[in-house]
Design a protein around this motif. Structure first.
Motif, PDB file in Angstrom:
ATOM      1  N   SER A  35     -44.476-126.865   5.477  1.00 54.89           N
ATOM      2  CA  SER A  35     -44.739-125.838   6.491  1.00 54.89           C
ATOM      3  C   SER A  35     -45.236-124.545   5.865  1.00 54.89           C
ATOM      4  CB  SER A  35     -43.474-125.572   7.306  1.00 54.89           C
ATOM      5  OG  SER A  35     -43.099-126.711   8.054  1.00 54.89           O
ATOM      6  N   PHE A  36     -44.689-124.194   4.688  1.00 57.48           N
ATOM      7  CA  PHE A  36     -45.105-122.934   4.079  1.00 57.48           C
ATOM      8  C   PHE A  36     -46.400-123.052   3.295  1.00 57.48           C
ATOM      9  CE2 PHE A  36     -41.160-121.024   5.346  1.00 57.48           C
ATOM     10  CZ  PHE A  36     -41.557-119.711   5.555  1.00 57.48           C
ATOM     11  N   VAL A  37     -46.937-124.262   3.183  1.00 52.86           N
ATOM     12  CA  VAL A  37     -48.333-124.376   2.738  1.00 52.86           C
ATOM     13  C   VAL A  37     -49.250-123.848   3.837  1.00 52.86           C
ATOM     14  CG1 VAL A  37     -50.175-125.989   2.128  1.00 52.86           C
ATOM     15  CG2 VAL A  37     -47.884-126.306   1.175  1.00 52.86           C
ATOM     16  N   GLY A  38     -48.885-124.131   5.104  1.00 52.39           N
ATOM     17  CA  GLY A  38     -49.766-123.765   6.209  1.00 52.39           C
ATOM     18  C   GLY A  38     -49.410-122.512   6.965  1.00 52.39           C
ATOM     19  N   LEU A  39     -48.114-122.135   6.983  1.00 53.41           N
ATOM     20  CA  LEU A  39     -47.697-121.049   7.868  1.00 53.41           C
ATOM     21  C   LEU A  39     -48.331-119.694   7.531  1.00 53.41           C
ATOM     22  CD1 LEU A  39     -46.004-120.522  10.351  1.00 53.41           C
ATOM     23  CD2 LEU A  39     -44.006-120.183   8.884  1.00 53.41           C
ATOM     24  N   PRO A  40     -48.362-119.257   6.267  1.00 53.82           N
ATOM     25  CA  PRO A  40     -49.036-117.976   5.987  1.00 53.82           C
ATOM     26  C   PRO A  40     -50.507-117.989   6.387  1.00 53.82           C
ATOM     27  CG  PRO A  40     -47.684-118.649   4.128  1.00 53.82           C
ATOM     28  CD  PRO A  40     -47.749-119.822   5.062  1.00 53.82           C
ATOM     29  N   LEU A  41     -51.160-119.133   6.185  1.00 49.51           N
ATOM     30  CA  LEU A  41     -52.573-119.239   6.558  1.00 49.51           C
ATOM     31  C   LEU A  41     -52.734-119.235   8.075  1.00 49.51           C
ATOM     32  CD1 LEU A  41     -53.596-121.980   3.977  1.00 49.51           C
ATOM     33  CD2 LEU A  41     -54.054-119.528   3.828  1.00 49.51           C
ATOM     34  N   LEU A  42     -51.824-119.861   8.790  1.00 46.50           N
ATOM     35  CA  LEU A  42     -51.873-119.860  10.249  1.00 46.50           C
ATOM     36  C   LEU A  42     -51.765-118.442  10.795  1.00 46.50           C
ATOM     37  CD1 LEU A  42     -51.818-121.399  12.977  1.00 46.50           C
ATOM     38  CD2 LEU A  42     -49.346-121.585  12.699  1.00 46.50           C
ATOM     39  N   LEU A  43     -50.843-117.675  10.254  1.00 48.81           N
ATOM     40  CA  LEU A  43     -50.651-116.299  10.720  1.00 48.81           C
ATOM     41  C   LEU A  43     -51.863-115.421  10.396  1.00 48.81           C
ATOM     42  CD1 LEU A  43     -46.920-115.749   9.694  1.00 48.81           C
ATOM     43  CD2 LEU A  43     -47.811-115.943  12.012  1.00 48.81           C
ATOM     44  N   ALA A  44     -52.410-115.597   9.199  1.00 48.96           N
ATOM     45  CA  ALA A  44     -53.501-114.721   8.768  1.00 48.96           C
ATOM     46  C   ALA A  44     -54.850-115.129   9.349  1.00 48.96           C
ATOM     47  CB  ALA A  44     -53.577-114.706   7.241  1.00 48.96           C
ATOM     48  N   GLU A  45     -55.123-116.440   9.400  1.00 43.85           N
ATOM     49  CA  GLU A  45     -56.468-116.891   9.759  1.00 43.85           C
ATOM     50  C   GLU A  45     -56.611-117.225  11.236  1.00 43.85           C
ATOM     51  OE1 GLU A  45     -57.406-120.118   7.161  1.00 43.85           O
ATOM     52  OE2 GLU A  45     -57.298-118.891   5.334  1.00 43.85           O
ATOM     53  N   ARG A  46     -55.585-117.774  11.846  1.00 47.70           N
ATOM     54  CA  ARG A  46     -55.675-118.144  13.260  1.00 47.70           C
ATOM     55  C   ARG A  46     -55.228-117.021  14.183  1.00 47.70           C
ATOM     56  NH1 ARG A  46     -55.464-123.801  13.910  1.00 47.70           N
ATOM     57  NH2 ARG A  46     -56.799-124.719  12.294  1.00 47.70           N
ATOM     58  N   LEU A  47     -54.155-116.340  13.802  1.00 44.35           N
ATOM     59  CA  LEU A  47     -53.620-115.270  14.651  1.00 44.35           C
ATOM     60  C   LEU A  47     -54.099-113.893  14.204  1.00 44.35           C
ATOM     61  CD1 LEU A  47     -50.013-116.690  14.958  1.00 44.35           C
ATOM     62  CD2 LEU A  47     -51.777-116.700  16.705  1.00 44.35           C
ATOM     63  N   HIS A  48     -54.813-113.855  13.078  1.00 42.14           N
ATOM     64  CA  HIS A  48     -55.382-112.601  12.552  1.00 42.14           C
ATOM     65  C   HIS A  48     -54.303-111.529  12.367  1.00 42.14           C
ATOM     66  CE1 HIS A  48     -59.203-114.501  13.342  1.00 42.14           C
ATOM     67  NE2 HIS A  48     -58.875-114.655  14.622  1.00 42.14           N
ATOM     68  N   LEU A  49     -53.133-111.958  11.887  1.00 39.18           N
ATOM     69  CA  LEU A  49     -52.036-111.033  11.623  1.00 39.18           C
ATOM     70  C   LEU A  49     -52.035-110.714  10.133  1.00 39.18           C
ATOM     71  CD1 LEU A  49     -49.600-109.724  13.153  1.00 39.18           C
ATOM     72  CD2 LEU A  49     -48.204-111.605  12.264  1.00 39.18           C
ATOM     73  N   PRO A  50     -52.279-109.463   9.752  1.00 29.97           N
ATOM     74  CA  PRO A  50     -52.315-109.117   8.326  1.00 29.97           C
ATOM     75  C   PRO A  50     -51.000-109.479   7.648  1.00 29.97           C
ATOM     76  CG  PRO A  50     -53.114-107.294   9.679  1.00 29.97           C
ATOM     77  CD  PRO A  50     -52.523-108.293  10.620  1.00 29.97           C
ATOM     78  N   VAL A  51     -51.064-109.834   6.370  1.00 30.55           N
ATOM     79  CA  VAL A  51     -49.882-110.326   5.684  1.00 30.55           C
ATOM     80  C   VAL A  51     -48.758-109.302   5.674  1.00 30.55           C
ATOM     81  CG1 VAL A  51     -50.673-109.557   3.394  1.00 30.55           C
ATOM     82  CG2 VAL A  51     -49.108-111.509   3.595  1.00 30.55           C
ATOM     83  N   GLU A  52     -49.101-108.006   5.626  1.00 29.11           N
ATOM     84  CA  GLU A  52     -48.044-106.999   5.614  1.00 29.11           C
ATOM     85  C   GLU A  52     -47.328-106.873   6.958  1.00 29.11           C
ATOM     86  OE1 GLU A  52     -52.020-104.846   6.269  1.00 29.11           O
ATOM     87  OE2 GLU A  52     -51.212-106.449   5.008  1.00 29.11           O
ATOM     88  N   ARG A  53     -47.856-107.545   7.996  1.00 36.31           N
ATOM     89  CA  ARG A  53     -47.207-107.514   9.308  1.00 36.31           C
ATOM     90  C   ARG A  53     -46.547-108.845   9.669  1.00 36.31           C
ATOM     91  NH1 ARG A  53     -51.037-105.768  13.913  1.00 36.31           N
ATOM     92  NH2 ARG A  53     -49.053-105.984  15.012  1.00 36.31           N
ATOM     93  N   HIS A  54     -46.506-109.781   8.750  1.00 34.58           N
ATOM     94  CA  HIS A  54     -45.893-111.076   9.048  1.00 34.58           C
ATOM     95  C   HIS A  54     -44.403-110.940   9.366  1.00 34.58           C
ATOM     96  CE1 HIS A  54     -49.146-113.793   6.979  1.00 34.58           C
ATOM     97  NE2 HIS A  54     -49.635-112.974   7.902  1.00 34.58           N
ATOM     98  N   TRP A  55     -43.789-109.874   8.847  1.00 26.18           N
ATOM     99  CA  TRP A  55     -42.375-109.672   9.123  1.00 26.18           C
ATOM    100  C   TRP A  55     -42.118-109.466  10.618  1.00 26.18           C
ATOM    101  CZ3 TRP A  55     -40.526-105.366  11.564  1.00 26.18           C
ATOM    102  CH2 TRP A  55     -41.388-104.264  11.654  1.00 26.18           C
TER     103      TRP A  55
END
Length: 406
Positions: free
Chosen positions: A227-247
């Motif tokens: 899941s963590f292979v894909g989850l950061p990419l899902l948040l950043a690329e599909r939902l356009h959520l910057p990594v500093e806002r993943h929290w």
């Protein structure tokens, strides 16, 4: 209702700190690694997955030996050896400039295989009827460490880079070592008897009840790592959520997971009830993974799926080791927990590999669909095994109750 004694409470809280500090260092990498690794010159889907999961391969090599060693020389000396190896691995990864170098460092980190000996130490310091509470405290602390890592990982990476995060893992391992020797109580220990021979260990490993639990933790960590292979990419690329806002996603999700954990712990005293909770959690994880795959650009739907996934994950992290410690022979508890942790980290390695291959061939959604399909293998294992475990435990309890009168 029996409560934790002062010694048990102290043991639970301090061991929770020791275990969580080390895991916090590992978790720091997870929310940012896939995004960072894609920019490296030798990046590929497979190498990204291997770098995330290869520490599990290192764990496989030393988990049972360190568990057996802890039965022989004591829990604390064996844990010390593992933490020092882990710290060296973090330094190797911090000084690496390629994904292959990071893979090597992560494998070495994994050879600091202290999970089995640490859980056995917690079991040594608690009564059987209180062990579920202690495992629950440790499980909650791991959940808190996970939450803090997901929140702090991105801003710390922005300040110190990925090498800084790997260096932090080594520092946290050494801090765990200080806590282990200064605060954690030392249980009275007898030398492992003759039953702790190779034959005794192999007989314990063939116990069908433990095989079901070891298989379950294999699948659990396979799915987490994939899941963590894909989850950061899902948040950043599909939902356009910057990594500093993943929290902003992880904070409410992990808060809900902690509340679910707290409300369910009192239902995990009996083995049969714990097994029913395990079965429900497996189904919840499968549905949550499908939710990840189908979330598209809907943050709210992803949040619901993540809350279900991490609530089930936290419950299983508490229930499964508690069941192993209760079902394993007392004199082989270290080896049993080592076998359990070996299964856990084989799952992490396989999950990283599967996640990386799926990412390269099927994209981000394919990672979650492959993971969801894997739960179809896990569900029948738990459903069939739970009946056998409950039946055998009931028979043993009946025999124990009848024996004084015979």
């Amino acid at each position: 209702m029996s409560k934790l004694s002062p010694l048990e409470r102290r043991s639970a809280l301090t061991l929770a700190c020791v275990i969580s500090l080390r895991l916090f260092g590992l978790f720091l990498i997870m929310p940012v690694f896939s995004l960072y690794a894609k920019q490296m010159p030798d990046a590929s889907g497979l190498l990204i997955g291997l770098a995330l999961g290869v520490y599990g391969l290192g764990q496989v090599l030393l988990q049972i030996p360190l568990g057996l060693l802890s039965d022989r020389i004591g829990r604390k000396p064996a844990i010390t050896i593992g933490l020092l190896i882990f710290a060296v691995g973090g330094l190797v990864a911090a000084m690496s400039h390629t994904l292959m170098g990071i893979v090597l460092g992560r494998a070495l980190q994994g050879m600091g295989a202290v999970a089995g000996a640490g859980t056995a130490l917690a079991a040594d310091l608690t009564r059987e009827d209180q062990r579920g509470k202690v495992m629950g405290i440790i499980g909650v602390s791991i959940g808190v460490a996970f939450l803090l890592a997901l929140i702090l990982g991105p801003p710390l990476e922005a300040v110190a880079g990925l090498p800084g995060l790997f260096g932090a893992t080594s520092i946290l391992a050494l801090a765990s070592l200080v806590l282990l020797w200064l605060i954690v109580p030392t249980p009275q220990r007898a030398q492992a008897p003759a039953a702790a021979s190779l034959g005794g260990v192999l007989a314990m490993l063939r116990d069908g009840r433990l095989l079901v639990l070891n298989g379950s933790v294999f699948f659990l960590h396979l799915l987490l790592t994939a899941s963590f292979v894909g989850l950061p990419l899902l948040l950043a690329e599909r939902l356009h959520l910057p990594v500093e806002r993943h929290w902003e996603l992880y904070l409410p999700v992990m808060t809900i997971a902690a509340l679910v954990m707290g409300s369910a712990m009192h239902r995990m005293k009996e083995i049969g009830q714990s097994l029913r909770i395990v079965l429900v959690c497996v189904a919840a994880i499968g549905l949550a993974l499908l939710g990840f795959a189908q979330s598209g650009g809907h943050l709210a739907w992803l949040g619901v799926s993540a809350a279900a996934f991490f609530s089930a994950f936290n419950l299983l992290e508490a229930a499964l080791p508690s069941l192993v410690s209760r079902l394993a022979p007392a004199h082989l508890r270290g080896a049993a927990m080592g076998a359990y942790s070996t299964s856990q980290f084989i799952g992490a390695f396989v999950g990283g590999a599967i996640g990386g291959i799926a990412l390269g061939r099927l994209g981000v959604s394919g990672v979650f669909l492959c993971a969801a399909a894997t739960t179809l293998l896990w569900l029948p294992l738990v459903a069939f095994g739970a009946r056998r475990i409950a039946a055998r435990s009931a028979a043993e309890q009946a025999a124990a109750a009848a024996s004084p009168g015979q």
